[in-house]
Design a protein around this motif. Sequence first.
Motif, short mmCIF file in Angstrom:
data_model
loop_
_atom_site.label_atom_id
_atom_site.label_comp_id
_atom_site.label_asym_id
_atom_site.label_seq_id
_atom_site.Cartn_x
_atom_site.Cartn_y
_atom_site.Cartn_z
N THR A 96 116.73 -134.60 -62.45
CA THR A 96 116.22 -134.78 -61.09
C THR A 96 116.28 -133.47 -60.31
N GLY A 97 115.17 -133.15 -59.64
CA GLY A 97 115.10 -131.96 -58.81
C GLY A 97 114.56 -130.73 -59.51
N ARG A 111 111.87 -128.33 -61.46
CA ARG A 111 110.42 -128.11 -61.55
C ARG A 111 110.12 -127.85 -63.02
N LEU A 113 107.55 -131.75 -60.03
CA LEU A 113 108.96 -131.94 -59.71
C LEU A 113 109.44 -133.25 -60.32
N THR A 138 111.26 -136.34 -60.03
CA THR A 138 111.73 -137.13 -58.89
C THR A 138 112.74 -138.19 -59.30
N ILE A 139 112.64 -138.69 -60.52
CA ILE A 139 113.59 -139.67 -61.04
C ILE A 139 113.93 -139.29 -62.47
N SER A 195 110.42 -139.63 -64.08
CA SER A 195 109.18 -139.57 -63.31
C SER A 195 108.96 -138.15 -62.81
N SER A 248 106.21 -135.78 -60.55
CA SER A 248 105.05 -135.81 -59.65
C SER A 248 104.65 -134.39 -59.30
N VAL A 283 101.49 -138.83 -60.54
CA VAL A 283 102.81 -139.12 -61.10
C VAL A 283 102.65 -139.49 -62.57
N ASN A 322 105.04 -141.01 -65.67
CA ASN A 322 106.31 -141.63 -65.99
C ASN A 322 106.54 -141.64 -67.49
#
Length: 69
Positions: A12-13, A15, A29, A31-32, A39, A41, A47, A49
């Motif tokens: 997470t977080g 790039r 990025l 996101t999850i 995930s 996006s 997005v 997944n």
Amino acid sequence: MALLQRLMKPRTGERVEVYKDGKLLIRGLVTIADSKLISISNKDVRVVNFRPEELEQAIANREIRIKKL
């Protein structure tokens, strides 16, 4: 090989750029990133997944490559 797979797994977080069969799938990025979903996006609100176990298998088979930015 297991170490490389763990290093490529996004968190997470971060790039990242995701390549599938040598072609850019998404740049964005994370996101999850948990045990059920990863995930990513991009700036155009697209997005993508992934299920973690499928992503790990694709990395092991060299179908998907993740580049951290």
